[in-house]
Design an enzyme around this catalytic site. Structure first.
Site, PDB file in Angstrom:
ATOM      1  N   SER A  78      -9.493   0.076   7.253  1.00 55.14           N
ATOM      2  CA  SER A  78      -8.920  -0.577   5.653  1.00 55.14           C
ATOM      3  C   SER A  78      -8.479  -1.175   5.555  1.00 55.14           C
ATOM      4  CB  SER A  78      -8.577   1.016   5.958  1.00 55.14           C
ATOM      5  OG  SER A  78      -8.747   2.362   5.484  1.00 55.14           O
ATOM      6  N   LYS A  93       1.187  -1.148  -0.076  1.00 54.86           N
ATOM      7  CA  LYS A  93       0.026  -0.202  -0.089  1.00 54.86           C
ATOM      8  C   LYS A  93       0.654   0.960  -0.434  1.00 54.86           C
ATOM      9  CE  LYS A  93      -3.924   2.670   2.977  1.00 54.86           C
ATOM     10  NZ  LYS A  93      -4.851   1.510   3.798  1.00 54.86           N
ATOM     11  N   SER A 112      -9.294   2.624   2.410  1.00 51.12           N
ATOM     12  CA  SER A 112      -8.405   2.586   1.573  1.00 51.12           C
ATOM     13  C   SER A 112      -6.730   2.128   1.204  1.00 51.12           C
ATOM     14  CB  SER A 112      -7.743   4.073   2.815  1.00 51.12           C
ATOM     15  OG  SER A 112      -6.900   3.309   4.352  1.00 51.12           O
TER      16      SER A 112
END
Length: 466
Positions: free
Chosen positions: A179, A80, A155
């Site tokens: 998330s 990420k 996210s």
């Protein structure tokens, strides 16, 4: 739009990460073949899903020829785009500065890659991870591969979309308000938010006044999640909590499970409540005891969390130039980030009390899990909305109200530091996955993983390629 996936009869097949390790160790496929297949699959779905923030396929191919050791040696992954990886830029889902490659791995990436995983690049997120829907004003949304008209969730959406679509079997996610669990729920995956401190974290996460962020992974199987935490524990072992160990099957203990569908401020809608009750009946059929309870949090929780969330936005906007240098541009932020910061600025006099009450939640959670082994809630209060419903360029008041309608169950564990896992145990009337969330006491991930194995066996979840 129909389902979007890249599953085929290439070197990845429909294998999860553990299955891929077994094939690699047996010599059925080679690491370069696996990495090339993952790259091809990513290229096949990337434009539609909008999930890739930065690709470094040349690096992945180099590592495939000379892989590091570790159980997951040769397994392709993504990280990420809010943790540092040496040689890759970190943009955190915003256009507010000009990116430069990180000089070294952050603490999390160092631990993550020590398990042998090979990164293909970094995944897209909402700006700083504030929204539960990743919809970049310039680059566009991250779309759910089960139905690309819908959002891929919070996210860690980019990571979840790529795993669900079959590009890679496992990807990094982190969770400051849901998330890991929200995109797992939306994309039909397993998403375990671990206890606070279970895994290594970058310094910025460790320095928060209330340490709400936890790192982890999203996967397609319980055994992949279990294997990741086993291997991470061999690299980074927190001494203040019991080890998770090597878990490969369901537990034998029958559990006391507390069910709640009313949420912390706003409850689940009728459909999601019904699906949660179906999950409760499954647990009872398996011999567990399910007891309906009130939400284990004070009435002030939702407002306090929103104010703290806004305080993080305010700190990022106020400190941006110092942290990011001369290219920093405060005006290049979406309306949600700006609105959160404005909310915090107007209510700064309330912040000390909010932080004090949020910190006290640890004690409340300990008392709750003295009475119950596990909690059961839906991961999200309603079925997955379409892209645009949570567009961060909309009016702040509209978007924050819609966010609170959808995300009412997940923030509690971020504040208490306790673990929770989302499992794709239900399907909504729109045909999309609907996650169910199980929580437990601090350091008790093993309880959740063993229960997840049991539920996976009892009710195998739908596969996108079927």
């Amino acid at each position: 739009m129909t389902r979007v996936h890249a599953f085929s009869d290439d070197a990845l097949g429909d294998l999860d990460a553990v299955g891929l390790v077994e094939h690699l160790q047996a010599g059925k496929v080679s690491i370069p073949e696996v990495v090339d297949a993952a790259i091809a699959r990513t290229e096949q779905v990337a434009d539609v899903l909008g999930a890739v923030a930065y690709a470094d396929f040349d690096r992945a191919r180099r590592e495939a020829r000379s892989p590091r050791g570790g159980f997951f040696a040769g397994v392709p992954t993504f990280i990420k785009d809010n943790v540092d990886v040496a040689g890759m830029p970190t943009m955190e889902g915003t256009d507010a500065w000009t990116p430069h490659p990180a000089k070294k791995d952050g603490d999390f990436a160092r631990m993550y890659l020590a398990t042998g995983l090979i990164p293909l690049g970094k995944t897209q997120l909402s700006e700083y991870g504030f929204s539960a829907s990743s919809e970049h004003p310039r680059l566009g949304p991250v779309r759910c591969p089960w139905h690309a008209d819908h959002t891929a969730g919070a996210s860690s959406a980019g990571s979840a979309a790529l795993v669900a679509a079959g590009a890679v079997p496992m990807a990094h996610a982190n969770d400051g308000g849901g998330s890991i669990r929200i995109p797992a729920a939306v994309n039909g995956l397993v998403g375990l938010k671990p206890s606070r401190g279970r895994l290594a974290q970058d310094a910025a996460m460790r320095q928060m006044p209330v340490k709400i962020v936890a790192d982890g992974v999203v996967t397609r199987s319980v055994r992949d999640t279990a294997a990741f935490f086993r291997e991470a524990e061999r690299v980074y072992r927190p001494l203040e909590m019991p080890p998770i160990g090597d878990l490969t099957r369901p537990g034998r203990k029958r559990l006391r499970i507390a069910m709640n569908t009313t949420g912390l401020a706003r409850g689940a809608d009728a459909e999601v409540t019904r699906l949660t009750e179906q999950t409760a009946r499954l647990l009872e059929d398996l011999g567990h005891t399910v007891i309906e309870v009130e939400a284990p949090a004070p009435e002030t929780f939702a407002d306090d969390f929103l104010l703290y969330w806004g305080g993080l936005a305010l700190a990022l906007l106020n400190g941006g130039r110092r942290l990011r240098g001369r290219t920093w541009n405060r005006d290049h932020h979406d309306a949600l980030t700006v609105g959160l910061a404005r909310h915090a600025r107007r209510n700064l006099h309330r912040m000390p009390g909010a932080i004090m009450r949020l910190r006290r939640s640890n004690h409340d959670a300990a008392l709750f899990f003295d009475k119950y082994d596990v909690s059961l809630t839906p991961t999200l209060a309603t079925p997955t909305p379409k892209v645009g419903h949570l567009d961060p360029s909309r009016d702040y008041e509209v978007v924050i109200d819609r966010l609170q309608d959808w995300v009412t169950f997940t923030p509690l564990q971020n504040v208490t530091g306790t673990p929770a896992i989302s499992l794709p145990l239900a399907t909504a009337s729109n045909g999309l996955p609907q996650g169910m969330m199980l929580g437990s006491g601090f350091g008790q991930e093993a309880v959740l993983i063993e229960l997840a194995y049991e539920l996976e066996q009892a009710r195998p979840w739908a596969r996108i390629q079927d």
